[in-house]
Write an enzyme that holds these catalytic residues in place. Structure first.
Site, PDB file in Angstrom:
ATOM      1  N   GLU A 106       0.840  -1.194   0.000  1.00  0.00           N
ATOM      2  CA  GLU A 106       0.000   0.000   0.000  1.00  0.00           C
ATOM      3  C   GLU A 106       0.880   1.252   0.000  1.00  0.00           C
ATOM      4  O   GLU A 106       1.823   1.344   0.780  1.00  0.00           O
ATOM      5  CB  GLU A 106      -0.881  -0.021   1.253  1.00  0.00           C
ATOM      6  CG  GLU A 106      -1.599   1.279   1.568  1.00  0.00           C
ATOM      7  CD  GLU A 106      -2.145   1.297   2.989  1.00  0.00           C
ATOM      8  OE1 GLU A 106      -2.411   2.408   3.497  1.00  0.00           O
ATOM      9  OE2 GLU A 106      -2.302   0.217   3.594  1.00  0.00           O
ATOM     10  N   THR A 153      -5.034   5.676   2.984  1.00  0.00           N
ATOM     11  CA  THR A 153      -5.463   6.978   3.483  1.00  0.00           C
ATOM     12  C   THR A 153      -6.429   7.640   2.504  1.00  0.00           C
ATOM     13  O   THR A 153      -6.392   8.854   2.286  1.00  0.00           O
ATOM     14  CB  THR A 153      -4.253   7.906   3.778  1.00  0.00           C
ATOM     15  OG1 THR A 153      -3.199   7.139   4.362  1.00  0.00           O
ATOM     16  CG2 THR A 153      -4.645   8.989   4.776  1.00  0.00           C
ATOM     17  N   LYS A 205      -9.930  -3.168   8.220  1.00  0.00           N
ATOM     18  CA  LYS A 205      -8.696  -2.708   8.852  1.00  0.00           C
ATOM     19  C   LYS A 205      -9.000  -2.305  10.297  1.00  0.00           C
ATOM     20  O   LYS A 205      -9.777  -1.382  10.528  1.00  0.00           O
ATOM     21  CB  LYS A 205      -8.139  -1.522   8.066  1.00  0.00           C
ATOM     22  CG  LYS A 205      -6.957  -0.823   8.709  1.00  0.00           C
ATOM     23  CD  LYS A 205      -6.523   0.363   7.851  1.00  0.00           C
ATOM     24  CE  LYS A 205      -5.442   1.185   8.502  1.00  0.00           C
ATOM     25  NZ  LYS A 205      -5.003   2.306   7.638  1.00  0.00           N
TER      26      LYS A 205
END
Length: 225
Positions: free
Chosen positions: A49, A78, A138
């Protein structure tokens, strides 16, 4: 839930097989993102990521597209607005990660055919994200929760694949996986100074340690999760 679409199953299967997501985050321009991703892939990392605020992150993903082994999944982290999804799709990312589960995130990912790792902190948030169509959830930030919280969540909600992220070092990997996590998300403990001019050779060695520690082959029972 209905039968998972291929983008969900590909991401979950990769996380299940390898137990690890490595997160690249930098606040300065010129970080060797492409080189670092290639080093991680060489080490055996299969989910990588790059956070959206990282300068040059999307350009690095576009440059890397089609140059890595086909089983390496690149994602963007993000992500905090549905409008970001078009940018992510344009550079060929395969999945999206967010610190939260905000309105419009999962429908936008579904429409774009992207895997999704929305953030949650409580059982209610994790269940809501899963029911809304997340590929996996997550658990963030994981550091104040710890493996015991993962085990506590996994007991009543075994169908929710959890990916604890934040403050996870090498010695924490197995406790989280043994507690029921699908995978763990790791950043600075594996990267250290690799994005600020540090040795890529040393990164290769560290990343191989994390890959070995997360390997499902250490516990056959984990492969069924």
């Amino acid at each position: 839930m209905s039968t998972p679409a291929p983008h969900h199953e590909i991401l979950r299967a990769t996380l299940r097989a390898h137990g690890l997501v490595v997160i690249l985050r930098s606040g300065t321009a010129g970080a060797p993102l492409v080189e670092t991703v290639r080093t991680l892939a060489e080490a055996g990392v299969r989910c990588i990521e790059i956070t959206l605020p990282t300068p040059g992150g999307l350009a690095a993903l576009a440059e890397l597209r089609g140059t890595l082994p086909p089983d390496v999944l690149l994602g963007v982290g993000t992500v905090t607005e549905p409008a970001h999804i078009a940018q992510v799709t344009a550079v060929g990312a395969r999945f999206v990660v967010s610190p939260c589960t905000f309105p419009g995130l999962l429908p936008a990912c579904e429409e774009a055919g992207l895997g999704s790792l929305p953030g949650a902190f409580t059982a209610t948030e994790a269940w809501a994200a899963w029911q809304a169509g997340a590929s996996a959830v997550k658990l963030f930030p994981a550091e104040p929760l710890g493996p015991r919280t993962v085990a506590a969540l996994h007991a009543p909600l075994p169908q929710v694949p959890l990916v604890p992220t934040g403050g996870i070092g090498l010695d924490d990997v197995r406790p989280y996986l043994d507690a029921g996590a699908l995978a763990v998300g790791v950043g600075s403990p594996v990267l250290k100074d690799a994005l600020t001019g540090g040795s890529q050779r040393e990164l290769l060695s560290r990343a191989r340690e994390f890959v070995a520690r997360a390997a499902r082959s250490q516990d056959p029972a984990l492969t069924r999760r």
